[in-house]
Write an enzyme that holds these catalytic residues in place. Structure first.
Site, PDB file in Angstrom:
ATOM      1  N   LYS A  71       0.891  -1.169  -0.085  1.00  0.00           N
ATOM      2  CA  LYS A  71      -0.001  -0.021   0.046  1.00  0.00           C
ATOM      3  C   LYS A  71       0.639   1.181  -0.031  1.00  0.00           C
ATOM      4  CE  LYS A  71      -4.221  -1.644   2.079  1.00  0.00           C
ATOM      5  NZ  LYS A  71      -5.203  -1.462   3.194  1.00  0.00           N
ATOM      6  N   ASP A 107      -9.925   3.207   2.337  1.00  0.00           N
ATOM      7  CA  ASP A 107      -9.925   2.440   3.825  1.00  0.00           C
ATOM      8  C   ASP A 107     -10.767   3.456   5.026  1.00  0.00           C
ATOM      9  OD1 ASP A 107      -8.826   0.109   3.387  1.00  0.00           O
ATOM     10  OD2 ASP A 107      -6.896   0.975   3.490  1.00  0.00           O
TER      11      ASP A 107
HETATM   12  N1  LIG Z   1     -11.690  -4.459   8.116  1.00  0.00           N
HETATM   13  C1  LIG Z   1     -11.060  -4.011   7.323  1.00  0.00           C
HETATM   14  O1  LIG Z   1     -11.194  -3.499   6.215  1.00  0.00           O
HETATM   15  C2  LIG Z   1      -9.463  -3.905   7.517  1.00  0.00           C
HETATM   16  C3  LIG Z   1      -8.656  -3.074   6.714  1.00  0.00           C
HETATM   17  C4  LIG Z   1      -7.253  -2.922   7.073  1.00  0.00           C
HETATM   18  C5  LIG Z   1      -6.914  -3.640   8.196  1.00  0.00           C
HETATM   19  N2  LIG Z   1      -7.499  -4.374   8.896  1.00  0.00           N
HETATM   20  C6  LIG Z   1      -7.159  -5.087  10.269  1.00  0.00           C
HETATM   21  O2  LIG Z   1      -6.352  -4.283  11.051  1.00  0.00           O
HETATM   22  C7  LIG Z   1      -5.473  -4.952  11.680  1.00  0.00           C
HETATM   23  C8  LIG Z   1      -4.325  -4.128  11.522  1.00  0.00           C
HETATM   24  O3  LIG Z   1      -3.669  -3.820  10.061  1.00  0.00           O
HETATM   25  P1  LIG Z   1      -2.684  -2.617   9.587  1.00  0.00           P
HETATM   26  O4  LIG Z   1      -2.704  -2.817   8.264  1.00  0.00           O
HETATM   27  O5  LIG Z   1      -3.096  -1.469  10.353  1.00  0.00           O
HETATM   28  O6  LIG Z   1      -1.334  -3.328  10.181  1.00  0.00           O
HETATM   29  P2  LIG Z   1      -0.062  -2.605  10.666  1.00  0.00           P
HETATM   30  O7  LIG Z   1       0.212  -1.295  10.015  1.00  0.00           O
HETATM   31  O8  LIG Z   1       1.111  -3.621  10.581  1.00  0.00           O
HETATM   32  O9  LIG Z   1      -0.260  -2.158  12.303  1.00  0.00           O
HETATM   33  C9  LIG Z   1      -0.470  -3.171  13.285  1.00  0.00           C
HETATM   34  C10 LIG Z   1      -0.813  -2.438  14.496  1.00  0.00           C
HETATM   35  O10 LIG Z   1      -1.145  -3.226  15.437  1.00  0.00           O
HETATM   36  C11 LIG Z   1      -0.248  -3.266  16.932  1.00  0.00           C
HETATM   37  N3  LIG Z   1      -0.175  -4.586  17.299  1.00  0.00           N
HETATM   38  C12 LIG Z   1       0.408  -5.670  16.540  1.00  0.00           C
HETATM   39  N4  LIG Z   1       0.421  -6.579  17.424  1.00  0.00           N
HETATM   40  C13 LIG Z   1       0.246  -6.217  18.784  1.00  0.00           C
HETATM   41  C14 LIG Z   1       0.094  -6.658  20.057  1.00  0.00           C
HETATM   42  N5  LIG Z   1       0.419  -7.926  20.229  1.00  0.00           N
HETATM   43  N6  LIG Z   1      -0.403  -5.936  21.172  1.00  0.00           N
HETATM   44  C15 LIG Z   1      -0.594  -4.639  20.918  1.00  0.00           C
HETATM   45  N7  LIG Z   1      -0.546  -4.048  19.682  1.00  0.00           N
HETATM   46  C16 LIG Z   1      -0.043  -5.092  18.615  1.00  0.00           C
HETATM   47  C17 LIG Z   1       0.969  -2.561  16.211  1.00  0.00           C
HETATM   48  O11 LIG Z   1       1.630  -1.895  17.239  1.00  0.00           O
HETATM   49  P3  LIG Z   1       3.136  -1.587  17.347  1.00  0.00           P
HETATM   50  O12 LIG Z   1       3.133  -0.309  16.548  1.00  0.00           O
HETATM   51  O13 LIG Z   1       3.500  -1.457  18.697  1.00  0.00           O
HETATM   52  O14 LIG Z   1       3.870  -2.760  16.502  1.00  0.00           O
HETATM   53  C18 LIG Z   1       0.322  -1.804  15.003  1.00  0.00           C
HETATM   54  O15 LIG Z   1      -0.279  -0.522  15.819  1.00  0.00           O
HETATM   55  C19 LIG Z   1      -5.400  -6.238  11.034  1.00  0.00           C
HETATM   56  O16 LIG Z   1      -5.819  -7.206  11.815  1.00  0.00           O
HETATM   57  C20 LIG Z   1      -5.940  -6.199   9.869  1.00  0.00           C
HETATM   58  O17 LIG Z   1      -6.615  -7.487   9.410  1.00  0.00           O
HETATM   59  C21 LIG Z   1      -9.067  -4.442   8.602  1.00  0.00           C
END
Ligand SMILES: NC(=O)c1ccc[n+]([C@@H]2O[C@H](COP(=O)([O-])OP(=O)(O)OC[C@H]3O[C@@H](n4cnc5c(N)ncnc54)[C@H](OP(=O)(O)O)[C@@H]3O)[C@@H](O)[C@H]2O)c1
Length: 289
Positions: A71, A107
């Site tokens: 992305k 998004d």
């Molecule tokens: N429904 C939808 O359309 C949609 C769209 C996009 C994403 N999502 C979902 O949203 C989630 C995040 O996606 P993303 O693209 O934003 O990922 P990302 O950019 O990798 O960000 C992940 C986030 O999760 C945090 N995190 C990961 N493991 C953790 C833990 N064990 N404890 C606390 N915080 C934790 C990270 O914190 P740190 O910064 O400390 O690492 C970071 O803030 C995923 O589950 C994805 O499937 C859904």
């Protein structure tokens, strides 16, 4: 679905891609509207992204979605991007306009449209966003645009602070704050909040017993939006409903961000309920939910 010489091709680039639900919902919409398109998943490794993007113009694809992990990286290969994409450094939709590739992100708008469809307007609410990654940025900028006050709480506090700095540069400063994910910090913030959005991957399959906030901090006046949708009923959603709060998972955002992309490519109004039904049917078929 009848694929002919003039059928327009849409698709999604990602790595991995096999589990993407986008082909299911877009092809269901195409069939229902009976329009001459097809939507195809493409497994594009990061090293092949520049060539794959060139292929959009070379092969005349009408448009594509871009998903994890492309992305942000994709931006440098496009002819132009929307202001929204520039703000959050993220593109999930590319439209091929006569060979020129325009990037946008659906998004944030998908999040707002899905929440509004379920709960009504969120304008001016006070939101706590858990997480500071890519989806947190999209949600935060979209909520800021409709005048919300926002606290971003992230495990790595530095990333929450950076996200808030980004918000302060674009919107009225003073409405945004950063925090860590410690229990005391959440206790301080939670009573003031109307909306909690989980954008972390905590609670996602197979980690289904985890929850990003202690359940005892949830209260009945909250709206709780969990972006996670696998499992369909996350522990956060279950605990929120148990305490009398209203809660939803991320399936609806998935549908609405796809619907907005679909409308950009085809000019047709996306049939939301058809797309939702296709996804639910697939999840029911493959995951027993
Ligand atoms: N429904 C939808 O359309 C949609 C769209 C996009 C994403 N999502 C979902 O949203 C989630 C995040 O996606 P993303 O693209 O934003 O990922 P990302 O950019 O990798 O960000 C992940 C986030 O999760 C945090 N995190 C990961 N493991 C953790 C833990 N064990 N404890 C606390 N915080 C934790 C990270 O914190 P740190 O910064 O400390 O690492 C970071 O803030 C995923 O589950 C994805 O499937 C859904």
């Amino acid at each position: 679905m009848n694929v002919l010489g003039h059928t327009k091709v849409l698709g999604v680039f990602g790595d991995p891609i096999a589990h993407s639900l986008s082909p299911v919902m877009h092809n269901a919409a195409i069939r229902w509207l009976n329009i001459d398109y097809i939507y195809v998943p493409f497994h594009v490794l990061p090293k092949n992204l520049p060539e794959a993007i060139k292929g959009i113009s070379a092969m005349g694809l009408a448009g594509v979605n871009v998903t994890i992990p492309h992305k942000e990286q994709v931006i440098e290969y496009l002819d132009e991007i929307s202001e929204r994409s520039a703000q959050i450094r993220s593109v999930n939709t590319i439209v091929n306009v006569d060979g020129r590739l325009r990037g946008d992100t659906t998004d944030g708008p998908g999040f707002i449209r899905s929440a509004t469809a379920e709960w009504g307007k969120l304008d001016g609410c006070k939101a706590l966003i858990l997480g500071a990654g890519g989806s947190a940025k999209a949600v935060a900028f979209a909520l800021a645009e409709i005048g919300c006050e926002i606290i971003v709480a992230n495990r790595t506090r530095r990333r929450a602070v950076e996200l808030v700095e980004g918000l302060n540069q674009v919107f009225e400063a003073g409405k945004f704050g950063a925090a860590g994910l410690s229990e005391q910090e959440l206790i301080d913030e939670m009573p003031e909040v109307d909306l909690v959005v989980n954008t972390t991957s905590v609670g996602m399959h197979p980690d289904v017993d985890s929850i990003p906030v202690p359940p005892e901090l949830l209260h009945p006046r909250l709206l709780v939006y969990d972006l996670v949708y696998s499992p369909v009923r996350t522990r956060l959603v279950a605990e929120a409903e148990k305490c009398g709060a209203r809660a939803m998972n991320g399936l609806s955002m998935l549908v609405y961000q796809g619907a907005i992309s679909f409308e950009m490519w085809t000019g047709f109004q996306a049939p939301i309920s058809v797309m939702e039904e296709a996804i639910h049917k697939t999840l029911g078929d493959t995951r027993g939910q």
